[in-house]
Write a protein that holds these residues in place. Structure first.
Motif, PDB file in Angstrom:
ATOM      1  N   SER A  96      53.967  67.636 140.076  1.00  0.00           N
ATOM      2  CA  SER A  96      53.028  68.397 141.033  1.00  0.00           C
ATOM      3  C   SER A  96      53.193  70.015 140.968  1.00  0.00           C
ATOM      4  N   SER A  97      54.425  70.284 140.581  1.00  0.00           N
ATOM      5  CA  SER A  97      54.554  71.892 140.705  1.00  0.00           C
ATOM      6  C   SER A  97      54.197  72.420 139.148  1.00  0.00           C
ATOM      7  N   TYR A  98      53.399  72.017 138.518  1.00  0.00           N
ATOM      8  CA  TYR A  98      53.095  72.281 137.122  1.00  0.00           C
ATOM      9  C   TYR A  98      51.571  72.533 137.105  1.00  0.00           C
ATOM     10  N   THR A  99      51.145  73.662 136.579  1.00  0.00           N
ATOM     11  CA  THR A  99      49.679  73.890 136.228  1.00  0.00           C
ATOM     12  C   THR A  99      49.601  74.694 134.980  1.00  0.00           C
ATOM     13  N   LEU A 100      48.813  74.222 134.018  1.00  0.00           N
ATOM     14  CA  LEU A 100      48.278  74.835 132.945  1.00  0.00           C
ATOM     15  C   LEU A 100      47.470  75.973 133.229  1.00  0.00           C
ATOM     16  N   GLU A 101      47.642  77.297 133.022  1.00  0.00           N
ATOM     17  CA  GLU A 101      46.701  78.327 133.347  1.00  0.00           C
ATOM     18  C   GLU A 101      45.787  78.676 132.315  1.00  0.00           C
ATOM     19  N   SER A 102      46.378  78.564 131.329  1.00  0.00           N
ATOM     20  CA  SER A 102      45.489  78.975 129.815  1.00  0.00           C
ATOM     21  C   SER A 102      46.155  78.478 128.548  1.00  0.00           C
ATOM     22  N   ARG A 103      45.260  78.118 127.568  1.00  0.00           N
ATOM     23  CA  ARG A 103      45.825  78.002 126.450  1.00  0.00           C
ATOM     24  C   ARG A 103      44.771  78.581 125.199  1.00  0.00           C
ATOM     25  N   ILE A 104      45.363  79.438 124.604  1.00  0.00           N
ATOM     26  CA  ILE A 104      44.402  80.209 123.778  1.00  0.00           C
ATOM     27  C   ILE A 104      44.941  80.316 122.415  1.00  0.00           C
ATOM     28  N   SER A 105      44.204  80.396 121.457  1.00  0.00           N
ATOM     29  CA  SER A 105      44.505  80.628 119.873  1.00  0.00           C
ATOM     30  C   SER A 105      44.816  82.091 120.053  1.00  0.00           C
ATOM     31  N   THR A 106      46.094  82.471 119.190  1.00  0.00           N
ATOM     32  CA  THR A 106      46.550  83.749 118.928  1.00  0.00           C
ATOM     33  C   THR A 106      47.196  83.776 117.446  1.00  0.00           C
ATOM     34  N   THR A 107      47.598  85.020 117.141  1.00  0.00           N
ATOM     35  CA  THR A 107      48.192  85.307 115.615  1.00  0.00           C
ATOM     36  C   THR A 107      49.320  85.846 116.137  1.00  0.00           C
ATOM     37  N   LEU A 108      50.479  85.759 115.382  1.00  0.00           N
ATOM     38  CA  LEU A 108      51.607  86.112 115.295  1.00  0.00           C
ATOM     39  C   LEU A 108      52.355  86.338 113.992  1.00  0.00           C
ATOM     40  N   ALA A 109      52.784  87.748 113.577  1.00  0.00           N
ATOM     41  CA  ALA A 109      53.202  87.870 112.336  1.00  0.00           C
ATOM     42  C   ALA A 109      52.359  87.155 111.247  1.00  0.00           C
ATOM     43  N   GLY A 110      50.884  87.336 111.399  1.00  0.00           N
ATOM     44  CA  GLY A 110      49.950  87.186 110.387  1.00  0.00           C
ATOM     45  C   GLY A 110      49.821  85.436 110.293  1.00  0.00           C
ATOM     46  N   GLU A 111      50.594  84.649 111.324  1.00  0.00           N
ATOM     47  CA  GLU A 111      50.290  83.285 111.312  1.00  0.00           C
ATOM     48  C   GLU A 111      49.352  82.803 112.492  1.00  0.00           C
ATOM     49  N   GLN A 112      48.489  81.998 112.346  1.00  0.00           N
ATOM     50  CA  GLN A 112      47.855  81.255 113.616  1.00  0.00           C
ATOM     51  C   GLN A 112      48.911  80.676 114.650  1.00  0.00           C
TER      52      GLN A 112
END
Length: 175
Positions: A96-112
């Motif tokens: 119960s102490s856990y909540t997923l606030e966000s999950r988004i696509s991103t890029t790091l070092a040219g990789e998805q």
């Protein structure tokens, strides 16, 4: 003011973060195939300097300032499947102490990649950010936050996530 039949001008695309790295040091790991730059002041701070180690199960762990990088076997999973698995395990452990606030696509070092922000209140509340990138059969899992997990206090007025973003902007895979 729009003319009938016209559409608004598109919003400008965010520009890649430019970081002034003059005076920064470079850490390079041939074994794990990456390079990253970091502020020179981290060399003198015990909990901030670059440190490569391994977990009890042999998973490589790299600590640098406010960032912890785990290099994990993808076990044949796609990046999305891997992140789903991690989030499910974390939710089961933290209940119960856990909540997923966000999950988004991103890029790091040219990789998805995938960036997650969770909120959990265990020994105190914090919101760790994680960025996952799959490179070949390995998952590079970057963890950073401004909460109790961050032991690299450089400046009380400096948010560790801002510094982590600056450092991550210099991360690159090497052959």
């Amino acid at each position: 003011f729009l003319l009938r039949g016209s559409s608004p001008a598109p919003a400008p695309s965010p520009q890649p973060q430019t970081v002034d790295t003059s005076g920064w040091q470079t850490y390079r790991s041939e074994e794990f195939g990456f390079e990253v730059e970091y502020p020179i002041k981290y060399q003198t701070l015990e909990f901030c300097k670059p440190n490569m180690s391994a977990l009890a199960d042999g998973t490589p762990r790299f600590d640098l300032g406010p960032i912890v990088l785990y290099i994990e076997d993808s076990k044949g999973l796609t990046l999305s499947e891997y992140v789903d698995q991690i989030l499910q395990e974390f939710k089961k452990e933290q209940s119960s102490s856990y909540t997923l606030e966000s999950r988004i696509s991103t890029t790091l070092a040219g990789e998805q990649g995938i960036k997650t922000v969770i909120r959990w209140c265990g020994a105190g509340c914090n919101e760790p950010h994680e960025i996952y990138v799959k490179k070949e059969s390995e998952i590079y899992r970057f963890l950073f936050d401004d909460g109790i997990m961050n032991h690299c206090a450089v400046n009380p007025n400096e948010l560790s996530s801002e510094t982590a973003n600056q450092i991550l902007a210099t991360f690159r895979f090497v052959e």
